[in-house]
Scaffold this active site. Structure first.
Site, PDB file in Angstrom:
ATOM      1  N   TYR A  12       0.891  -1.168  -0.080  1.00 43.34           N
ATOM      2  CA  TYR A  12      -0.019   0.103  -0.095  1.00 43.34           C
ATOM      3  C   TYR A  12       0.899   1.433  -0.072  1.00 43.34           C
ATOM      4  CZ  TYR A  12      -4.229   2.857   1.132  1.00 43.34           C
ATOM      5  OH  TYR A  12      -5.378   3.790   1.370  1.00 43.34           O
ATOM      6  N   SER A  35       0.956  -7.923   1.430  1.00 44.89           N
ATOM      7  CA  SER A  35       0.320  -6.924   2.047  1.00 44.89           C
ATOM      8  C   SER A  35      -0.812  -6.396   0.779  1.00 44.89           C
ATOM      9  CB  SER A  35       1.011  -5.735   2.336  1.00 44.89           C
ATOM     10  OG  SER A  35       0.097  -4.803   3.221  1.00 44.89           O
ATOM     11  N   GLN A  36      -0.661  -5.121   0.459  1.00 46.96           N
ATOM     12  CA  GLN A  36      -1.514  -4.835  -0.791  1.00 46.96           C
ATOM     13  C   GLN A  36      -1.468  -5.695  -1.979  1.00 46.96           C
ATOM     14  OE1 GLN A  36      -2.908  -0.724  -2.662  1.00 46.96           O
ATOM     15  NE2 GLN A  36      -1.056  -1.318  -3.201  1.00 46.96           N
ATOM     16  N   ASP A  51       0.437  -9.619  13.715  1.00 43.51           N
ATOM     17  CA  ASP A  51       0.152  -8.392  12.654  1.00 43.51           C
ATOM     18  C   ASP A  51      -1.065  -7.681  12.885  1.00 43.51           C
ATOM     19  OD1 ASP A  51      -0.081  -6.774  10.399  1.00 43.51           O
ATOM     20  OD2 ASP A  51       0.328  -8.393   8.995  1.00 43.51           O
ATOM     21  N   HIS A  96       3.516  -7.167  10.795  1.00 42.43           N
ATOM     22  CA  HIS A  96       3.242  -7.222   9.440  1.00 42.43           C
ATOM     23  C   HIS A  96       4.601  -7.827   8.611  1.00 42.43           C
ATOM     24  CE1 HIS A  96       0.678  -6.198   6.218  1.00 42.43           C
ATOM     25  NE2 HIS A  96       1.350  -5.294   5.663  1.00 42.43           N
TER      26      HIS A  96
END
Length: 326
Positions: free
Chosen positions: A94, A187-188, A277, A306
């Protein structure tokens, strides 16, 4: 950060809190049909200080034929020998852009090519800039990208991003060195990967495997009610001041839930999760993992957030790629 989510036994059973829209397949089938254009990928070989690698600047036509940019990087010997390679397509986290080519040398160092796709409009965080705009406007939304266009699924920001990512497969295949395709992201990038895998069941694009780390964009309602951190907090802030649109917002988000794309994904996949996370809570990762329809495995990092397994997970991914014998 101490444990804040479900126990590990409960996580392996959890499949998410959202209800799948009845017209989920229809919506995405129509969206893909509306974007059934050629990507017309352009590759420009550039000079770099990376003496062992060739680097191409990439542009191709994504959603609504908007220009999307990225990198294609391969070991130099491949072009010299005209040797076909498995290409690992990666999507950024992100706020990240394509960054500098030197950030993306893991897979080329192991004998693969890598195709790095920028996410439209992003690039101001977590990297070193970007060049891909998002020419589409948006209704009022919270700061960031997660609530852009959230009033209507047809206008939602990630509709454009997911179609860009689907088109990136075609674009990567247009390079003369590409043979097979593997999808990867954290993640994203992991959430985008899930969308690509699910949508490829409609497009019939051939994908060999996927590597999905600590995925974002899954089980939105649970995520934004058990963590206060960004980016999921953008949804909470939007609903805090737009109470009348709360139901509409989560109805829109249900069309973009990684858990529903996972149900349509059949290729072999390696996942990872950090049980501490607070950015992408472990239950939201397991919502996607437990719904995933293909052959799958997950590396669980008990005391990590994360960052997940970090470079240890990179080693696990290289082992995974080797095991595929591509």
């Amino acid at each position: 950060m101490a444990f804040f989510d479900l126990s590990l036994d409960e996580l392996y059973k959890y499949k998410g809190s959202a209800e799948e829209p009845k017209d989920f397949d229809e919506f995405w089938t129509n969206t893909l049909k509306e974007n059934n254009h050629k990507t017309e990928a352009q590759y420009t070989l550039i000079d770099t200080h990376l003496k062992l690698f060739d680097v191409w600047s990439v542009s191709f036509k994504g959603y609504s034929q908007h220009t999307i940019n990225g990198w294609y990087i391969a070991p130099k010997y491949a072009r010299e020998r005209n040797e076909k390679l498995t290409c690992v397509i990666t999507y950024p986290g992100y706020g990240g852009g394509r960054d500098y080519p030197n950030k993306h040398l893991l897979y080329p160092s192991a004998g693969y090519s890598v195709f790095v796709m920028e996410v439209r409009g992003q690039g101001a965080e977590g990297g070193n800039g970007a060049i891909t705009p998002d020419p589409v406007g948006s209704s009022p939304h919270a700061d960031g990208f997660l609530t852009m266009g959230i009033h209507d699924k047809k206008d939602y920001y990630y509709k454009r991003v997911f179609i860009d990512a689907v088109k990136s497969i075609e674009a990567a295949k247009e390079h003369t060195l590409t043979e097979k395709i593997v999808i990867s992201g954290g993640s994203q990038g992991g959430g985008i990967s899930l969308a690509v895998l699910g949508l490829s069941s409609f497009t019939k694009e051939k994908i060999e495997a996927a590597m999905i780390d600590v995925p974002f964009l899954c089980d939105y309602k649970r995520a934004c009610t058990i963590t206060d951190t960004l980016p999921y907090n953008e949804i909470a802030r939007f609903c805090k001041t737009n109470r009348m649109y709360e139901k509409t917002a989560f109805e829109t988000l249900s069309y973009f839930d990684g858990a529903f794309f996972a149900k349509r994904s059949k290729v072999k996949a390696l996942f990872s999760v950090g049980l501490m996370d607070i950015i992408c809570p472990p239950s939201t990762v397991f919502a996607a993992y437990n719904n995933y329809a293909g052959d799958k495995s997950i590396n669980v990092y008990t005391f990590n957030g994360h960052e997940g397994g970090d470079n240890e997970q990179n080693e696990r991914k290289l082992e995974f790629l080797d095991s595929l014998k591509l």
